[in-house]
Design an enzyme around this catalytic site. Sequence first.
Site, PDB file in Angstrom:
ATOM      1  N   ASP A   1       0.810  -1.227   0.000  1.00  0.00           N
ATOM      2  CA  ASP A   1       0.000   0.000   0.000  1.00  0.00           C
ATOM      3  C   ASP A   1       0.838   1.269   0.000  1.00  0.00           C
ATOM      4  OD1 ASP A   1      -2.197  -1.704   0.127  1.00  0.00           O
ATOM      5  OD2 ASP A   1      -2.207  -1.679   2.319  1.00  0.00           O
TER       6      ASP A   1
ATOM      7  N   GLY B   1       1.477   2.961  -2.608  1.00  0.00           N
ATOM      8  CA  GLY B   1       1.042   3.844  -3.695  1.00  0.00           C
ATOM      9  C   GLY B   1       1.590   3.376  -5.043  1.00  0.00           C
ATOM     10  N   LYS B   2       1.837   2.046  -5.135  1.00  0.00           N
ATOM     11  CA  LYS B   2       2.391   1.482  -6.372  1.00  0.00           C
ATOM     12  C   LYS B   2       1.463   1.731  -7.562  1.00  0.00           C
ATOM     13  CE  LYS B   2       2.382  -2.480  -4.293  1.00  0.00           C
ATOM     14  NZ  LYS B   2       2.061  -2.057  -2.933  1.00  0.00           N
ATOM     15  N   GLY B   3       0.138   1.551  -7.321  1.00  0.00           N
ATOM     16  CA  GLY B   3      -0.835   1.720  -8.407  1.00  0.00           C
ATOM     17  C   GLY B   3      -0.730   3.104  -9.018  1.00  0.00           C
TER      18      GLY B   3
ATOM     19  N   GLY C   1      -4.584  -4.303  -3.756  1.00  0.00           N
ATOM     20  CA  GLY C   1      -5.592  -3.282  -4.056  1.00  0.00           C
ATOM     21  C   GLY C   1      -4.821  -2.049  -4.471  1.00  0.00           C
ATOM     22  N   HIS C   2      -4.822  -1.737  -5.757  1.00  0.00           N
ATOM     23  CA  HIS C   2      -4.021  -0.626  -6.282  1.00  0.00           C
ATOM     24  C   HIS C   2      -4.953   0.495  -6.719  1.00  0.00           C
ATOM     25  CE1 HIS C   2      -0.388  -3.493  -7.174  1.00  0.00           C
ATOM     26  NE2 HIS C   2      -0.764  -3.487  -5.908  1.00  0.00           N
TER      27      HIS C   2
ATOM     28  N   THR D   1      -5.823 -11.707   3.625  1.00  0.00           N
ATOM     29  CA  THR D   1      -6.946 -11.015   2.990  1.00  0.00           C
ATOM     30  C   THR D   1      -8.102 -11.991   2.734  1.00  0.00           C
ATOM     31  OG1 THR D   1      -6.003 -11.447   0.818  1.00  0.00           O
ATOM     32  CG2 THR D   1      -5.424  -9.344   1.859  1.00  0.00           C
TER      33      THR D   1
ATOM     34  N   GLN E   1       2.023  -6.072  -3.173  1.00  0.00           N
ATOM     35  CA  GLN E   1       2.472  -6.206  -1.776  1.00  0.00           C
ATOM     36  C   GLN E   1       3.771  -5.392  -1.577  1.00  0.00           C
ATOM     37  OE1 GLN E   1       1.453  -9.622  -3.309  1.00  0.00           O
ATOM     38  NE2 GLN E   1      -0.449  -8.588  -2.835  1.00  0.00           N
TER      39      GLN E   1
ATOM     40  N   THR F   1       3.068 -12.637   2.892  1.00  0.00           N
ATOM     41  CA  THR F   1       2.217 -13.230   1.871  1.00  0.00           C
ATOM     42  C   THR F   1       2.937 -14.468   1.325  1.00  0.00           C
ATOM     43  OG1 THR F   1       0.817 -12.769  -0.046  1.00  0.00           O
ATOM     44  CG2 THR F   1       3.047 -11.811  -0.078  1.00  0.00           C
TER      45      THR F   1
ATOM     46  N   LYS G   1       2.699  10.260  -0.595  1.00  0.00           N
ATOM     47  CA  LYS G   1       1.937  10.722   0.576  1.00  0.00           C
ATOM     48  C   LYS G   1       2.714  11.701   1.462  1.00  0.00           C
ATOM     49  CE  LYS G   1      -1.654   8.112   1.543  1.00  0.00           C
ATOM     50  NZ  LYS G   1      -2.636   7.057   1.858  1.00  0.00           N
ATOM     51  N   LEU G   2       3.641  12.431   0.840  1.00  0.00           N
ATOM     52  CA  LEU G   2       4.388  13.439   1.592  1.00  0.00           C
ATOM     53  C   LEU G   2       3.431  14.492   2.159  1.00  0.00           C
ATOM     54  CD1 LEU G   2       7.325  14.279   2.324  1.00  0.00           C
ATOM     55  CD2 LEU G   2       7.269  15.794   0.326  1.00  0.00           C
TER      56      LEU G   2
ATOM     57  N   SER H   1       5.253  12.317  -4.746  1.00  0.00           N
ATOM     58  CA  SER H   1       3.798  12.356  -4.900  1.00  0.00           C
ATOM     59  C   SER H   1       3.202  13.105  -3.714  1.00  0.00           C
ATOM     60  CB  SER H   1       3.275  10.914  -4.966  1.00  0.00           C
ATOM     61  OG  SER H   1       1.877  10.892  -4.856  1.00  0.00           O
TER      62      SER H   1
ATOM     63  N   GLY I   1      -0.317  13.859  -3.469  1.00  0.00           N
ATOM     64  CA  GLY I   1      -1.769  13.703  -3.442  1.00  0.00           C
ATOM     65  C   GLY I   1      -2.132  12.484  -4.250  1.00  0.00           C
TER      66      GLY I   1
END
Length: 421
Positions: A13, A15-17, A40-41, A131, A223, A238, A330-331, A412, A414
């Site tokens: 999670d 922010g790979k997507g 979940g991307h 999951t 992951q 995983t 997410k800075l 990134s 936002g």
Amino acid sequence: MANIVVFGSQWGDEGKGKIVDMLAERADAIVRFQGGNNAGHTLVVDGEQCILHLIPSGILHPGKQCLIGNGVVLDPFVFCMELDKLAAKGVDVSPSRMMISRKTHIIMPYHCRMDGAREEAKSDEGKIGTTGRGIGPCYEDKVNRCGVRAGDFENPSLLKEKIAAALIEKNVLLKNLYGAEPMDAEAVFAELLPVAERLVPYLGDVSSAIQKASGAVLFEGAQGTHLDIDHGTYPFVTSSNTVTANAASGSGCSPRDLERITAVVKAYTTRVGSGPFPTELTDADGGYLQSKGHEFGATTGRKRRCGWLDLVVLKESVRLNGPTELAITKLDVLSGLKAIKLCTAYEYNGERIDYPPQIQNGMAYVKPVYETLPGWDEDISTARSWGELPDNAVNYLRRIEEVSGVKIGIVSVGPDRAQTF
Ligand code: GDP
Ligand code: IMO
Ligand code: MG
């Protein structure tokens, strides 16, 4: 553009997507090489959110090839649901631009039931907090050489035989060991057949498709490194190798085809599910990160545990994955904190170390050693260059580069595709 592997450097999670979606514009093909719909991307384009679990995060760019490699475990029901959802939004999901390797293993309904039954049977301390998507049981069958592969969808009689053979053993476990409902082989086959028929036109040779790609190929990790089956916080991991080396074997190309390697690093740390987390915060700062960062799992909706950025974790990821650059995400979430801590080492058995101990659950016994940096108040979500960041944000990023030894290539600020520089 060179081929790029994008991987998660923490516990998923990161922010790979978003980063894959952003880079996909310049690629010819995007390939998933491990994991399944445990991922979940999240992509946000012009304010509209799209969460992908299986289909590569390049799908929103018209004309790009989206490939599912042999290292993925694919739930065909989820795949079809995702196809339908995207098609309803007007996205082209035809076999002309999407391919599943014949070697990809299939998550069967009995894998999901086994996953749930196993977790249920474990004590609270023993639960992995999976999951529940059947990931572990599917990889078990793959390694045990009794799995169903996507190519078997072209041969219904083989598919039927494999289901019947698998259920002889699974039903004993389900019924006698876990007290769960056994499954009927005929019913499983009947439920699967229409979905299998729908997937046949998507089957292909992903390895050759990668070789034939006219431009760059983007390898989309799922992951994170510390959830890797070998290198993660075992057993709270995983069931696949999440490290970049698996981009080659999980898609059918040579390691020499992997050129640029981008480590996605959330500006703080999160983890969903059980397992050690040295920098976890249970105080007001942790609550701030959780609520400001909207830290809820994109697959299960569970609250993500939050903590300070752990540079020991990042340095281990650098060693294991060889990134050529970092993508910090997410800075913007850190704005408003008076002080920000960075974990640069651990205290362990009276010693100071800068790597995770290798004994089982070793990470549960370390104490983080922190540096404290001053925070900043400004909203940075509209920044589009280093020059538009407050000095304290720049200092924070420079310190990450210094300790990790890797330059930052992408920042990134936002969730939207545009909120990046
Ligand atoms: P992935 O599994 O690595 O693709 O990451 P997820 O999609 O599960 O979680 C990342 C979450 O953070 C998603 O909700 C994204 O929309 C969001 N996100 C990504 N980058 C940024 C960013 O720079 N700032 C903020 N505020 N949110 C971001
Ligand atoms: P993305 O790709 C975060 C975690 C689960 C659990 C452990 C094992 O979105 O970053 P599994 O179902 O794989 O057997 O669960 O791994 N996990 C993830 N955590 N992001 C993910 O994917 C994850 N995929 C699995 O929460 O702790
Ligand atoms: Mg995710």
